[in-house]
Design a protein around this motif. Sequence first.
Motif, PDB file in Angstrom:
ATOM      1  N   SER A 163     134.423   3.163  90.474  1.00  0.00           N
ATOM      2  CA  SER A 163     134.466   3.667  91.838  1.00  0.00           C
ATOM      3  C   SER A 163     133.215   4.510  92.115  1.00  0.00           C
ATOM      4  O   SER A 163     132.769   5.266  91.258  1.00  0.00           O
ATOM      5  CB  SER A 163     135.723   4.516  91.977  1.00  0.00           C
ATOM      6  OG  SER A 163     136.002   4.716  93.313  1.00  0.00           O
ATOM      7  N   THR A 164     132.656   4.339  93.301  1.00  0.00           N
ATOM      8  CA  THR A 164     131.439   5.076  93.652  1.00  0.00           C
ATOM      9  C   THR A 164     131.842   6.500  94.042  1.00  0.00           C
ATOM     10  O   THR A 164     132.752   6.680  94.837  1.00  0.00           O
ATOM     11  CB  THR A 164     130.766   4.409  94.865  1.00  0.00           C
ATOM     12  OG1 THR A 164     130.759   3.009  94.657  1.00  0.00           O
ATOM     13  CG2 THR A 164     129.368   4.903  95.095  1.00  0.00           C
ATOM     14  N   SER A 214     130.677  -1.796  96.964  1.00  0.00           N
ATOM     15  CA  SER A 214     129.663  -1.868  95.895  1.00  0.00           C
ATOM     16  C   SER A 214     129.524  -3.292  95.390  1.00  0.00           C
ATOM     17  O   SER A 214     128.416  -3.744  95.064  1.00  0.00           O
ATOM     18  CB  SER A 214     130.043  -0.971  94.725  1.00  0.00           C
ATOM     19  OG  SER A 214     130.348   0.298  95.197  1.00  0.00           O
ATOM     20  N   SER A 215     130.642  -4.018  95.338  1.00  0.00           N
ATOM     21  CA  SER A 215     130.565  -5.405  94.859  1.00  0.00           C
ATOM     22  C   SER A 215     129.650  -6.217  95.766  1.00  0.00           C
ATOM     23  O   SER A 215     128.844  -7.031  95.292  1.00  0.00           O
ATOM     24  CB  SER A 215     131.948  -6.048  94.849  1.00  0.00           C
ATOM     25  OG  SER A 215     132.862  -5.247  94.182  1.00  0.00           O
ATOM     26  N   ASP A 221     138.976 -14.763  99.880  1.00  0.00           N
ATOM     27  CA  ASP A 221     139.158 -15.866  98.920  1.00  0.00           C
ATOM     28  C   ASP A 221     140.617 -16.057  98.545  1.00  0.00           C
ATOM     29  O   ASP A 221     141.035 -17.143  98.160  1.00  0.00           O
ATOM     30  CB  ASP A 221     138.308 -15.622  97.661  1.00  0.00           C
ATOM     31  CG  ASP A 221     138.421 -14.197  97.168  1.00  0.00           C
ATOM     32  OD1 ASP A 221     139.198 -13.927  96.267  1.00  0.00           O
ATOM     33  OD2 ASP A 221     137.714 -13.312  97.730  1.00  0.00           O
TER      34      ASP A 221
HETATM   35  N1  GTP Z   1     139.221 -11.180  95.315  1.00  0.00           N
HETATM   36  C1  GTP Z   1     138.162 -10.461  95.616  1.00  0.00           C
HETATM   37  N2  GTP Z   1     137.948  -9.275  95.010  1.00  0.00           N
HETATM   38  C2  GTP Z   1     136.856  -8.558  95.350  1.00  0.00           C
HETATM   39  C3  GTP Z   1     135.924  -9.023  96.318  1.00  0.00           C
HETATM   40  N3  GTP Z   1     134.952  -8.097  96.448  1.00  0.00           N
HETATM   41  C4  GTP Z   1     135.256  -7.103  95.601  1.00  0.00           C
HETATM   42  N4  GTP Z   1     136.394  -7.375  94.935  1.00  0.00           N
HETATM   43  C5  GTP Z   1     137.054  -6.538  93.928  1.00  0.00           C
HETATM   44  O1  GTP Z   1     137.490  -5.339  94.531  1.00  0.00           O
HETATM   45  C6  GTP Z   1     137.461  -4.277  93.586  1.00  0.00           C
HETATM   46  C7  GTP Z   1     136.803  -3.065  94.190  1.00  0.00           C
HETATM   47  O2  GTP Z   1     135.469  -3.333  94.417  1.00  0.00           O
HETATM   48  P1  GTP Z   1     134.375  -2.194  94.603  1.00  0.00           P
HETATM   49  O3  GTP Z   1     133.109  -2.892  94.961  1.00  0.00           O
HETATM   50  O4  GTP Z   1     134.331  -1.283  93.450  1.00  0.00           O
HETATM   51  O5  GTP Z   1     134.947  -1.404  95.871  1.00  0.00           O
HETATM   52  P2  GTP Z   1     134.319  -0.173  96.629  1.00  0.00           P
HETATM   53  O6  GTP Z   1     134.661  -0.318  98.052  1.00  0.00           O
HETATM   54  O7  GTP Z   1     132.880  -0.012  96.298  1.00  0.00           O
HETATM   55  O8  GTP Z   1     135.170   1.006  96.012  1.00  0.00           O
HETATM   56  P3  GTP Z   1     134.838   2.571  95.982  1.00  0.00           P
HETATM   57  O9  GTP Z   1     133.570   2.725  95.233  1.00  0.00           O
HETATM   58  O10 GTP Z   1     136.004   3.183  95.290  1.00  0.00           O
HETATM   59  O11 GTP Z   1     134.727   3.019  97.401  1.00  0.00           O
HETATM   60  C8  GTP Z   1     136.739  -4.827  92.361  1.00  0.00           C
HETATM   61  O12 GTP Z   1     137.695  -5.099  91.377  1.00  0.00           O
HETATM   62  C9  GTP Z   1     136.109  -6.120  92.825  1.00  0.00           C
HETATM   63  O13 GTP Z   1     136.037  -7.118  91.810  1.00  0.00           O
HETATM   64  C10 GTP Z   1     136.166 -10.292  96.934  1.00  0.00           C
HETATM   65  O14 GTP Z   1     135.422 -10.800  97.779  1.00  0.00           O
HETATM   66  N5  GTP Z   1     137.309 -10.959  96.540  1.00  0.00           N
END
Ligand code: GTP
Length: 504
Positions: A200-201, A180-181, A286
């Motif tokens: 969380s999605t 999602s990010s 990163d």
């Molecule tokens: N350090 C770092 N953290 C990241 C990055 N991308 C996402 N995050 C972190 O990872 C965490 C989870 O991100 P989400 O986008 O909610 O993950 P998701 O895969 O959509 O999770 P679900 O919806 O549970 O499936 C968040 O706290 C973000 O800030 C990145 O490139 N670097």
Amino acid sequence: MHSLFVWGREASSPLRLLSQSSSAVQLFILAGRYVCVTQLESEGEVKVHHGLAISGDNYNEVDGENEALLFDYYDDDDDFDTFTDGDGDCGCDDGVSPNAVDIPQLRASKVTVIKSAAACDMKEWNASVGFAHNSTLMLSSSHSGNMIQTDGIMLGFSDPFSSEVKPRILLMGLRRSGKSSIQKVVFHKMSPNETLFLESTNKICREDVSNSSFVSFQIWDFPGQIDFFDPTFDYEMIFRGTGALIFVIDSQDDYVEALSRLHLTVTRAYKVNPDINFEVFIHKVDGLSDDHKIEKQRDIHKRANDDLADASLERIHLSFYLTSIYDHSIFEAFSKVVQKLIPQLPTLENLLNIFISNSGIEKAFLFDVVSKIYIATDSSPVDMQTYELCCDMIDVVIDISCIYGLTGDEAGTPYDKESMAIIHLNNTTVMYLKEVTKFLALVCFLREESFERKGLIDYNFHCFKKAIEEVFDVRLKVQRSRKLLSQRRWSRQTVPNGTQVHPH
Ligand SMILES: Nc1nc2c(ncn2[C@@H]2O[C@H](COP(=O)(O)OP(=O)(O)OP(=O)(O)O)[C@@H](O)[C@H]2O)c(=O)[nH]1
């Protein structure tokens, strides 16, 4: 008597269900494997007459509902149960329908009735229709004699006669891997730090990206915890219309489970649709040193390909990218994914090559200004620093235009055909940005001495822009003529009393 036929994904969908009542309008929705039958009891009101679920030679039926209903597609307010065979929102029960003939190959599914709606006028019919498993199509119709014909089907189905179908990009991966990010940062300008607060999605989030004729697709963000291989979940439908599957692996976490999930996902998807581009984002890099990044990439690459080789599936090609939302790597990776879905890419690259070689330009990118993904570049290699500078320049031009630019009718839009920017860098290089279309910008890098011939560059740019417009025009013409052809074909297959014959 009016009949409205809507068909979807499979050219072979049977279209022989006909209106049987003389006074009412029946709506048959034949989208691959999903069928529902509704009846317009009186003008201005749509009633669910039958919901049919067909399994091989058997099928199910539910009797009509009493309230006026309009089918709508899955949206943010719906529960994920909608996509499963849970009791939730599905509108069909077991039973036998005496009328359901001629549709034996349709398989069991449930019709989702999500939203009650006010009456709708048949002349101005404009409905969204939703099915279980997130299949969505939108339609509009117009009167043609006494037959109501659909004249537009969009979203997710590959209508055999339409080239308007947007390819799907699926975002998959384990929970918290960053799916999602990625979507929020690339397409919603969310700042990376804000993603810390993303929840969380828990359902599929689908979004249309249609910034220009070239950049047009749907992104489906899948919840990490969902087992989409559950037998009640129609992954075949999902993969069939997919152009690219992005699998996100959290590089800061143990990736053994992610790799086995990747293998499972890719092999299933490949069986359904071997044309999918499989893209693996080794994400959150990163936090890693440069050496560590390369080492991780090598390891993941090797293990994923070994797994495929063990399953004798070496022919499946996986592309790997090191990504992070905290720098431009995510935009670059997305650019490459999207480029593979643009059929005109070779033409655009050729045009860029011709343009730069005749103008003394070193590097040129064609950018989608909204998402900052580049949809094409010339054939010289892309250097990350150059790409980052381009993104910053677009940010400056677009942000300042939008924040401080004139608005109002007389002023036009802040980013228009006059828009351009020149930045002299401290290393005798010049960056030159020019508007190509409302959504596209050309950003070039060239040496100061080459920039002295700005007149020549502008002339060449003018020719380049015209050529791009022609590519758009050809595309539009092809779409229009296909649409016309499909309309003609269908009106030929329609006999005057509103009945319709099976297409070949
Ligand atoms: N350090 C770092 N953290 C990241 C990055 N991308 C996402 N995050 C972190 O990872 C965490 C989870 O991100 P989400 O986008 O909610 O993950 P998701 O895969 O959509 O999770 P679900 O919806 O549970 O499936 C968040 O706290 C973000 O800030 C990145 O490139 N670097």
